[in-house]
Scaffold this motif. Structure first.
Motif, PDB file in Angstrom:
ATOM      1  N   LEU A  19       0.845  -1.198   0.000  1.00 11.72           N
ATOM      2  CA  LEU A  19       0.000   0.000   0.000  1.00 11.72           C
ATOM      3  C   LEU A  19       0.881   1.248   0.000  1.00 11.72           C
ATOM      4  O   LEU A  19       1.949   1.268   0.605  1.00 11.72           O
ATOM      5  CB  LEU A  19      -0.907   0.005   1.236  1.00 11.72           C
ATOM      6  CG  LEU A  19      -1.903  -1.152   1.333  1.00 11.72           C
ATOM      7  CD1 LEU A  19      -2.600  -1.130   2.692  1.00 11.72           C
ATOM      8  CD2 LEU A  19      -2.920  -1.096   0.201  1.00 11.72           C
ATOM      9  N   GLU A  20       0.390   2.298  -0.660  1.00  8.79           N
ATOM     10  CA  GLU A  20       1.186   3.533  -0.784  1.00  8.79           C
ATOM     11  C   GLU A  20       0.398   4.765  -0.380  1.00  8.79           C
ATOM     12  O   GLU A  20      -0.821   4.807  -0.557  1.00  8.79           O
ATOM     13  CB  GLU A  20       1.619   3.709  -2.241  1.00  8.79           C
ATOM     14  CG  GLU A  20       2.669   2.720  -2.677  1.00  8.79           C
ATOM     15  CD  GLU A  20       3.011   2.874  -4.153  1.00  8.79           C
ATOM     16  OE1 GLU A  20       2.446   3.762  -4.825  1.00  8.79           O
ATOM     17  OE2 GLU A  20       3.852   2.093  -4.619  1.00  8.79           O
ATOM     18  N   SER A  31       5.447   4.103   8.037  1.00  4.89           N
ATOM     19  CA  SER A  31       5.219   3.153   6.952  1.00  4.89           C
ATOM     20  C   SER A  31       4.587   1.880   7.516  1.00  4.89           C
ATOM     21  O   SER A  31       4.754   1.558   8.705  1.00  4.89           O
ATOM     22  CB  SER A  31       6.529   2.809   6.257  1.00  4.89           C
ATOM     23  OG  SER A  31       7.303   1.961   7.088  1.00  4.89           O
ATOM     24  N   ASN A  32       3.877   1.160   6.666  1.00  6.53           N
ATOM     25  CA  ASN A  32       3.250  -0.075   7.137  1.00  6.53           C
ATOM     26  C   ASN A  32       4.300  -1.112   7.534  1.00  6.53           C
ATOM     27  O   ASN A  32       4.069  -1.920   8.431  1.00  6.53           O
ATOM     28  CB  ASN A  32       2.299  -0.620   6.070  1.00  6.53           C
ATOM     29  CG  ASN A  32       1.097   0.291   5.882  1.00  6.53           C
ATOM     30  OD1 ASN A  32       0.857   1.172   6.712  1.00  6.53           O
ATOM     31  ND2 ASN A  32       0.351   0.090   4.804  1.00  6.53           N
ATOM     32  N   VAL A  57      -7.140  -2.496   0.753  1.00  2.00           N
ATOM     33  CA  VAL A  57      -7.102  -1.089   0.334  1.00  2.00           C
ATOM     34  C   VAL A  57      -6.506  -0.182   1.407  1.00  2.00           C
ATOM     35  O   VAL A  57      -6.229   0.999   1.148  1.00  2.00           O
ATOM     36  CB  VAL A  57      -8.509  -0.562  -0.041  1.00  2.00           C
ATOM     37  CG1 VAL A  57      -9.061  -1.329  -1.240  1.00  2.00           C
ATOM     38  CG2 VAL A  57      -9.476  -0.641   1.146  1.00  2.00           C
ATOM     39  N   GLY A  58      -6.309  -0.708   2.614  1.00  5.66           N
ATOM     40  CA  GLY A  58      -5.789   0.143   3.672  1.00  5.66           C
ATOM     41  C   GLY A  58      -5.312  -0.671   4.855  1.00  5.66           C
ATOM     42  O   GLY A  58      -5.339  -1.915   4.838  1.00  5.66           O
ATOM     43  N   ASP A  79      -4.824   3.365   0.758  1.00  2.00           N
ATOM     44  CA  ASP A  79      -3.912   3.443  -0.387  1.00  2.00           C
ATOM     45  C   ASP A  79      -4.231   4.657  -1.263  1.00  2.00           C
ATOM     46  O   ASP A  79      -5.391   5.000  -1.483  1.00  2.00           O
ATOM     47  CB  ASP A  79      -4.018   2.161  -1.222  1.00  2.00           C
ATOM     48  CG  ASP A  79      -3.015   2.151  -2.342  1.00  2.00           C
ATOM     49  OD1 ASP A  79      -1.857   1.775  -2.087  1.00  2.00           O
ATOM     50  OD2 ASP A  79      -3.380   2.555  -3.473  1.00  2.00           O
ATOM     51  N   ARG A  80      -3.179   5.304  -1.765  1.00  8.35           N
ATOM     52  CA  ARG A  80      -3.341   6.526  -2.569  1.00  8.35           C
ATOM     53  C   ARG A  80      -4.319   6.345  -3.734  1.00  8.35           C
ATOM     54  O   ARG A  80      -5.035   7.279  -4.099  1.00  8.35           O
ATOM     55  CB  ARG A  80      -1.978   6.982  -3.099  1.00  8.35           C
ATOM     56  CG  ARG A  80      -1.267   5.916  -3.913  1.00  8.35           C
ATOM     57  CD  ARG A  80       0.144   6.314  -4.283  1.00  8.35           C
ATOM     58  NE  ARG A  80       0.150   7.312  -5.341  1.00  8.35           N
ATOM     59  CZ  ARG A  80       1.258   7.894  -5.800  1.00  8.35           C
ATOM     60  NH1 ARG A  80       2.440   7.584  -5.273  1.00  8.35           N
ATOM     61  NH2 ARG A  80       1.197   8.763  -6.759  1.00  8.35           N
ATOM     62  N   ARG A  81      -4.354   5.166  -4.304  1.00  7.27           N
ATOM     63  CA  ARG A  81      -5.226   4.920  -5.463  1.00  7.27           C
ATOM     64  C   ARG A  81      -6.679   4.693  -5.069  1.00  7.27           C
ATOM     65  O   ARG A  81      -7.564   4.652  -5.919  1.00  7.27           O
ATOM     66  CB  ARG A  81      -4.723   3.697  -6.249  1.00  7.27           C
ATOM     67  CG  ARG A  81      -3.393   3.957  -6.958  1.00  7.27           C
ATOM     68  CD  ARG A  81      -2.594   2.696  -7.149  1.00  7.27           C
ATOM     69  NE  ARG A  81      -2.124   2.158  -5.876  1.00  7.27           N
ATOM     70  CZ  ARG A  81      -0.998   1.456  -5.719  1.00  7.27           C
ATOM     71  NH1 ARG A  81      -0.231   1.201  -6.750  1.00  7.27           N
ATOM     72  NH2 ARG A  81      -0.654   1.010  -4.527  1.00  7.27           N
ATOM     73  N   GLU A  82      -6.921   4.522  -3.787  1.00  8.32           N
ATOM     74  CA  GLU A  82      -8.269   4.183  -3.303  1.00  8.32           C
ATOM     75  C   GLU A  82      -8.896   5.313  -2.487  1.00  8.32           C
ATOM     76  O   GLU A  82     -10.020   5.172  -2.001  1.00  8.32           O
ATOM     77  CB  GLU A  82      -8.208   2.924  -2.423  1.00  8.32           C
ATOM     78  CG  GLU A  82      -7.477   1.742  -3.014  1.00  8.32           C
ATOM     79  CD  GLU A  82      -8.305   1.001  -4.050  1.00  8.32           C
ATOM     80  OE1 GLU A  82      -9.486   1.355  -4.250  1.00  8.32           O
ATOM     81  OE2 GLU A  82      -7.750   0.069  -4.669  1.00  8.32           O
ATOM     82  N   GLN A  83      -8.151   6.413  -2.320  1.00  9.92           N
ATOM     83  CA  GLN A  83      -8.654   7.489  -1.469  1.00  9.92           C
ATOM     84  C   GLN A  83      -9.782   8.263  -2.142  1.00  9.92           C
ATOM     85  O   GLN A  83      -9.922   8.246  -3.356  1.00  9.92           O
ATOM     86  CB  GLN A  83      -7.504   8.452  -1.121  1.00  9.92           C
ATOM     87  CG  GLN A  83      -6.464   7.816  -0.221  1.00  9.92           C
ATOM     88  CD  GLN A  83      -5.287   8.738   0.080  1.00  9.92           C
ATOM     89  OE1 GLN A  83      -5.334   9.938  -0.183  1.00  9.92           O
ATOM     90  NE2 GLN A  83      -4.233   8.169   0.633  1.00  9.92           N
TER      91      GLN A  83
END
Ligand SMILES: CC(C)(COP(=O)(O)OP(=O)(O)OC[C@H]1O[C@@H](n2cnc3c(N)ncnc32)[C@H](O)[C@@H]1OP(=O)(O)O)[C@@H](O)C(=O)NCCC(=O)NCCS
Length: 147
Positions: A19-20, A31-32, A57-58, A79-83
């Motif tokens: 995740l990013e 960080s995770n 997603v998170g 995740d940046r793509r899921e926000q």
């Protein structure tokens, strides 16, 4: 979209590590990889993958010690793509439900950087009330659980 919280283990650890965040969000949360390393050393850390539509997603982490009425949510990211799609709000609702179900928790603390406007708005929407900065300069907000 409904979300589920799942324990982090063999089957989803790699997905959590992948995740990013957006570059400008990187100072907002460890960080995770760091969080999972920390969780391994801390019996009280409860790590959860946020899952939606079958995908991780998170990630979030909290503690809710049995001898204390206070829980602390101290890591949370989507995740940046899921926000921006309601997944963060759904995950907060889920974790608050999970914490309330434990039965012994009366108040939930959450912490975030004071300039983190997204976190401020998200948590305020659940009734978290800001208490001020802690010794590390992080904002502490508290939600009293009803009933
Ligand atoms: C904070 C975070 C978890 C929100 O996740 P998300 O899935 O994007 O949030 P949602 O889509 O469910 O949005 C819920 C609410 O959060 C707030 N919010 C989310 N993104 C926001 C943004 N970019 N700016 C302002 N408010 C924002 C809004 O109040 C939003 O409700 P609205 O859309 O009705 O206005 C996500 O942005 C993130 O991972 N940030 C980086 C890590 C972090 O800051 N973690 C929190 C501190 S530990």
């Amino acid at each position: 979209m409904p979300v589920a919280l799942e324990p982090v283990g063999k089957g989803n650890r790699a997905a959590v590590l992948a995740l990013e965040l957006l570059p400008e969000q990187q100072g907002f949360v460890a960080s995770n990889a760091e969080s999972l390393a920390e969780a391994r050393q801390d019996d009280e850390a409860i790590a959860r993958a946020v899952v939606a539509g079958g995908r991780v997603v998170g990630f979030l982490m909290y503690s809710a010690p049995e001898d204390d009425g206070e829980a602390i949510i101290y890591r949370f990211m989507i995740d940046r793509r899921e926000q921006g799609r309601g997944l963060g709000r759904a995950a907060v609702a889920k974790v608050l439900g999970e914490i309330a179900k434990l039965g012994h928790i009366r108040r939930v603390l959450i912490c975030y950087e004071p300039e983190n406007e997204a976190a401020r708005r998200l948590y305020a929407g659940f009734g978290f009330v800001e208490q001020g900065l802690d010794e590390d300069g992080e904002m502490i907000a508290v939600l009293e659980l009803g009933g």
